[in-house]
Design a protein around this motif. Structure first.
Motif, PDB file in Angstrom:
ATOM      1  N   PRO A 122     -12.357  84.243 -37.242  1.00  0.00           N
ATOM      2  CA  PRO A 122     -12.657  83.251 -36.202  1.00  0.00           C
ATOM      3  C   PRO A 122     -11.481  82.291 -36.066  1.00  0.00           C
ATOM      4  O   PRO A 122     -10.744  82.043 -37.025  1.00  0.00           O
ATOM      5  CB  PRO A 122     -13.886  82.506 -36.766  1.00  0.00           C
ATOM      6  CG  PRO A 122     -14.440  83.392 -37.823  1.00  0.00           C
ATOM      7  CD  PRO A 122     -13.304  84.216 -38.348  1.00  0.00           C
ATOM      8  N   MET A 123     -11.278  81.757 -34.871  1.00  0.00           N
ATOM      9  CA  MET A 123     -10.120  80.902 -34.601  1.00  0.00           C
ATOM     10  C   MET A 123     -10.046  79.728 -35.574  1.00  0.00           C
ATOM     11  O   MET A 123      -8.954  79.341 -35.996  1.00  0.00           O
ATOM     12  CB  MET A 123     -10.155  80.400 -33.159  1.00  0.00           C
ATOM     13  CG  MET A 123      -8.928  79.592 -32.786  1.00  0.00           C
ATOM     14  SD  MET A 123      -7.339  80.373 -33.127  1.00  0.00           S
ATOM     15  CE  MET A 123      -7.370  81.684 -31.942  1.00  0.00           C
ATOM     16  N   GLU A 124     -11.178  79.159 -35.962  1.00  0.00           N
ATOM     17  CA  GLU A 124     -11.158  78.019 -36.881  1.00  0.00           C
ATOM     18  C   GLU A 124     -10.533  78.410 -38.213  1.00  0.00           C
ATOM     19  O   GLU A 124      -9.774  77.654 -38.799  1.00  0.00           O
ATOM     20  CB  GLU A 124     -12.576  77.479 -37.127  1.00  0.00           C
ATOM     21  CG  GLU A 124     -13.251  76.911 -35.908  1.00  0.00           C
ATOM     22  CD  GLU A 124     -13.923  77.978 -35.044  1.00  0.00           C
ATOM     23  OE1 GLU A 124     -14.109  79.131 -35.504  1.00  0.00           O
ATOM     24  OE2 GLU A 124     -14.230  77.662 -33.878  1.00  0.00           O
ATOM     25  N   GLN A 125     -10.882  79.607 -38.698  1.00  0.00           N
ATOM     26  CA  GLN A 125     -10.320  80.066 -39.967  1.00  0.00           C
ATOM     27  C   GLN A 125      -8.859  80.487 -39.797  1.00  0.00           C
ATOM     28  O   GLN A 125      -8.015  80.190 -40.642  1.00  0.00           O
ATOM     29  CB  GLN A 125     -11.140  81.233 -40.518  1.00  0.00           C
ATOM     30  CG  GLN A 125     -12.532  80.826 -40.943  1.00  0.00           C
ATOM     31  CD  GLN A 125     -13.388  82.007 -41.359  1.00  0.00           C
ATOM     32  OE1 GLN A 125     -12.939  83.138 -41.431  1.00  0.00           O
ATOM     33  NE2 GLN A 125     -14.660  81.739 -41.622  1.00  0.00           N
ATOM     34  N   ARG A 126      -8.555  81.159 -38.705  1.00  0.00           N
ATOM     35  CA  ARG A 126      -7.188  81.621 -38.471  1.00  0.00           C
ATOM     36  C   ARG A 126      -6.222  80.435 -38.387  1.00  0.00           C
ATOM     37  O   ARG A 126      -5.115  80.488 -38.912  1.00  0.00           O
ATOM     38  CB  ARG A 126      -7.123  82.442 -37.184  1.00  0.00           C
ATOM     39  CG  ARG A 126      -5.812  83.156 -37.017  1.00  0.00           C
ATOM     40  CD  ARG A 126      -5.708  83.996 -35.773  1.00  0.00           C
ATOM     41  NE  ARG A 126      -6.965  84.471 -35.250  1.00  0.00           N
ATOM     42  CZ  ARG A 126      -7.168  84.878 -34.009  1.00  0.00           C
ATOM     43  NH1 ARG A 126      -6.173  84.866 -33.145  1.00  0.00           N
ATOM     44  NH2 ARG A 126      -8.334  85.296 -33.592  1.00  0.00           N
ATOM     45  N   SER A 127      -6.635  79.361 -37.731  1.00  0.00           N
ATOM     46  CA  SER A 127      -5.736  78.221 -37.600  1.00  0.00           C
ATOM     47  C   SER A 127      -5.511  77.531 -38.949  1.00  0.00           C
ATOM     48  O   SER A 127      -4.415  77.057 -39.226  1.00  0.00           O
ATOM     49  CB  SER A 127      -6.245  77.233 -36.549  1.00  0.00           C
ATOM     50  OG  SER A 127      -7.454  76.642 -36.948  1.00  0.00           O
ATOM     51  N   VAL A 128      -6.533  77.507 -39.810  1.00  0.00           N
ATOM     52  CA  VAL A 128      -6.357  76.929 -41.145  1.00  0.00           C
ATOM     53  C   VAL A 128      -5.398  77.789 -41.958  1.00  0.00           C
ATOM     54  O   VAL A 128      -4.504  77.267 -42.642  1.00  0.00           O
ATOM     55  CB  VAL A 128      -7.715  76.755 -41.868  1.00  0.00           C
ATOM     56  CG1 VAL A 128      -7.516  76.409 -43.335  1.00  0.00           C
ATOM     57  CG2 VAL A 128      -8.548  75.683 -41.185  1.00  0.00           C
ATOM     58  N   VAL A 129      -5.545  79.111 -41.877  1.00  0.00           N
ATOM     59  CA  VAL A 129      -4.627  80.016 -42.587  1.00  0.00           C
ATOM     60  C   VAL A 129      -3.205  79.793 -42.088  1.00  0.00           C
ATOM     61  O   VAL A 129      -2.262  79.727 -42.880  1.00  0.00           O
ATOM     62  CB  VAL A 129      -5.067  81.493 -42.407  1.00  0.00           C
ATOM     63  CG1 VAL A 129      -3.979  82.458 -42.848  1.00  0.00           C
ATOM     64  CG2 VAL A 129      -6.353  81.753 -43.179  1.00  0.00           C
ATOM     65  N   GLN A 130      -3.041  79.673 -40.787  1.00  0.00           N
ATOM     66  CA  GLN A 130      -1.715  79.424 -40.196  1.00  0.00           C
ATOM     67  C   GLN A 130      -1.102  78.153 -40.773  1.00  0.00           C
ATOM     68  O   GLN A 130       0.047  78.145 -41.214  1.00  0.00           O
ATOM     69  CB  GLN A 130      -1.847  79.296 -38.674  1.00  0.00           C
ATOM     70  CG  GLN A 130      -0.728  78.565 -37.988  1.00  0.00           C
ATOM     71  CD  GLN A 130       0.536  79.367 -37.871  1.00  0.00           C
ATOM     72  OE1 GLN A 130       0.465  80.571 -37.753  1.00  0.00           O
ATOM     73  NE2 GLN A 130       1.672  78.719 -37.904  1.00  0.00           N
ATOM     74  N   LEU A 131      -1.871  77.074 -40.763  1.00  0.00           N
ATOM     75  CA  LEU A 131      -1.346  75.795 -41.237  1.00  0.00           C
ATOM     76  C   LEU A 131      -1.049  75.828 -42.738  1.00  0.00           C
ATOM     77  O   LEU A 131      -0.080  75.221 -43.194  1.00  0.00           O
ATOM     78  CB  LEU A 131      -2.326  74.673 -40.910  1.00  0.00           C
ATOM     79  CG  LEU A 131      -2.469  74.342 -39.430  1.00  0.00           C
ATOM     80  CD1 LEU A 131      -3.643  73.385 -39.205  1.00  0.00           C
ATOM     81  CD2 LEU A 131      -1.187  73.760 -38.872  1.00  0.00           C
ATOM     82  N   LYS A 132      -1.869  76.523 -43.494  1.00  0.00           N
ATOM     83  CA  LYS A 132      -1.700  76.576 -44.950  1.00  0.00           C
ATOM     84  C   LYS A 132      -0.550  77.503 -45.348  1.00  0.00           C
ATOM     85  O   LYS A 132       0.340  77.113 -46.107  1.00  0.00           O
ATOM     86  CB  LYS A 132      -3.004  77.030 -45.602  1.00  0.00           C
ATOM     87  CG  LYS A 132      -2.974  77.066 -47.106  1.00  0.00           C
ATOM     88  CD  LYS A 132      -2.989  75.676 -47.670  1.00  0.00           C
ATOM     89  CE  LYS A 132      -3.103  75.722 -49.184  1.00  0.00           C
ATOM     90  NZ  LYS A 132      -2.571  74.523 -49.785  1.00  0.00           N
TER      91      LYS A 132
END
Length: 178
Positions: A122-132
């Motif tokens: 999901p986009m919420e998880q993907r964006s956190v992975v991206q930032l991390k």
């Protein structure tokens, strides 16, 4: 004895737009690409971002300029996603290539499968992975950027890693030495 005005702590001057661009454009572009999946769309978002930034001033009291910029970028990317939801659904059937083309067929397959695995999130998880992983932010910074609680940022990351592990397990089993 020194005059009082010389001993007072000076506030650093706000960076200029070119300085902000030089320091942050590459990271912002990568962040936008994680949302759009397309280099051209990410470039458009980056251009819009700096146009908007040129029209405003940096508020006083910003402790972490990078996190503040990423928060603005996050809001802009979410707005873009809302505007492009129909097109995005069609594009998700064929995931974008997020990694550089590889000469090695095994590396190319790994990049292809990782790209597919990331699109499952999901986009919420993907964006956190991206930032991390790509931007190296801490969970505190991610929470600040996305306007979410710290525990939510950490749990989204944990759930994303679990999903990535399950998606990539067959590849790992295929590649691990016997």
């Amino acid at each position: 004895m020194r005059p009082v005005h010389e001993t007072a702590t000076r506030m650093p001057a706000a960076p200029t737009l070119p300085e902000l661009y030089d320091a942050h454009a590459a990271g912002l572009f990568h962040y936008f690409t994680s949302f759009t999946g397309e280099e051209a769309d990410a470039k458009d978002l980056l251009q819009e971002f700096f146009i908007k930034l040129a029209r405003q001033s940096i508020p006083s009291g910003i402790v972490n300029l990078r996190a503040w910029l990423l928060r603005l970028a996050h809001h802009q990317a979410i707005d873009w996603l809302r505007r492009h939801r129909v097109r995005r659904r069609a594009e998700e059937e064929t995931p974008p290539e997020l990694f550089a083309a590889q000469d090695d067929p095994d590396q190319a397959e790994l990049a292809r499968r990782l790209t597919c695995a990331l699109t499952v999130l999901p986009m919420e998880q993907r964006s956190v992975v991206q930032l991390k992983l790509w931007d190296g932010l801490t969970f505190e910074e991610i929470a600040e950027v996305q306007g979410i609680p710290l525990n939510t940022a950490a749990s989204r990351y944990r759930y994303a890693l679990e999903k990535l592990r399950s998606e990539l397990r067959p590849l790992y089993d295929e590649l691990k030495p016997s």
